[in-house]
Design an enzyme around this catalytic site. Sequence first.
Site, PDB file in Angstrom:
ATOM      1  N   LYS A  73      40.437  43.693  29.534  1.00  0.00           N
ATOM      2  CA  LYS A  73      39.447  42.541  29.082  1.00  0.00           C
ATOM      3  C   LYS A  73      39.706  41.071  29.720  1.00  0.00           C
ATOM      4  O   LYS A  73      38.954  40.403  29.900  1.00  0.00           O
ATOM      5  CB  LYS A  73      39.429  42.560  27.650  1.00  0.00           C
ATOM      6  N   ASP A 109      31.971  41.213  21.342  1.00  0.00           N
ATOM      7  CA  ASP A 109      32.787  41.334  20.260  1.00  0.00           C
ATOM      8  C   ASP A 109      32.292  40.313  18.943  1.00  0.00           C
ATOM      9  O   ASP A 109      32.315  40.753  17.959  1.00  0.00           O
ATOM     10  CB  ASP A 109      34.148  40.941  20.206  1.00  0.00           C
TER      11      ASP A 109
END
Length: 286
Positions: A73, A109
């Site tokens: 990520k 997220d």
Amino acid sequence: MLVELKNTTRKLCVIGDPVLHSKSPLIQNALIRALGLDYIYLCQPVPAGGAAAWLEAARTAGYAGFNATMPHKEALLPLMDELEEDARLYGSVNTVCLREGRAIGCNTDGGGFLQALLDAGMDPRGRRAVVLGAGGAAKAVALKLVQRGAASVTVCNRTPEKAAALCAHAPQVMRPAAFGPETLRREAGAADLLVNCTSLGMAGTAGQFAGLDFLEALPRDGAVFDLIYHPAETALLARARALGRPAANGLGMLIHQAILALERFTGQELDRAALRAVAERALEEG
Ligand code: NAP
């Protein structure tokens, strides 16, 4: 699961290491089928250090995009041609859209967390929030709470430097605090919303909270949101419910971050409530 493949079918996947346990293919293929889209979503192991090579491969193979989990990520960040605001803010990319050769890095997220929070009737606007943890998930959660207009966000973490570093993003609203039982009780006593972003309570070897008495200090309508969804009810959530507090687990966040990623991949706004039900059914049927 039967998927009809055509020559025109567009490819999507999740990359990571480990990744074979990922629920993303199950969720995304259920959404794709329900929407009648001509996409397929695969599971693609990519070892640490392999993000750049994978990006090139995905471009060459004509992928429409991919999701990323550990350990890619952060590594994807400098490889992007464009970054959406949340990805830049969190310093991490969980969704990559490939459009005309350009890689657009997004992070769903925080958006997935907020949508799940709203579904649970826990709008943080103008409310006092306490975030437990200061890791990757806590960063997305805490900064989204600030964006949404929480009155204050206190970050309680075992490692104080990490809480301080996170709070430096918005010092006028955010404040770091310790993780000991007295601090947790004091902070819970002044919280409208408490969000667990630590791994404590997760199935497996993550460990448990040393004690949960701090929940007794929460105001009567103080809500508890646990990012963990396995088990569906952590000890934290069970105690919050036993005390009559509104409580929700992280399944909605998992699902909504997937729906938001599919919106990015397809460029379409989707019916999130209907698709949440589709994903929940798919996860139940396993
Ligand atoms: P991470 O970056 O590794 O952060 C873990 C956090 O937990 C850190 O703040 C760490 O504190 C704290 N912690 C770990 N063990 C602890 C202990 N024994 N006592 C006190 N604090 C402890 O992990 P992450 O990616 O942020 O994920 C955190 C949790 O969120 C995981 O359970 C993950 O499954 C869940 N999650 C759920 C979703 C969803 O869609 N529902 C999405 C992302 C993550 P230190 O800083 O002191 O180490």
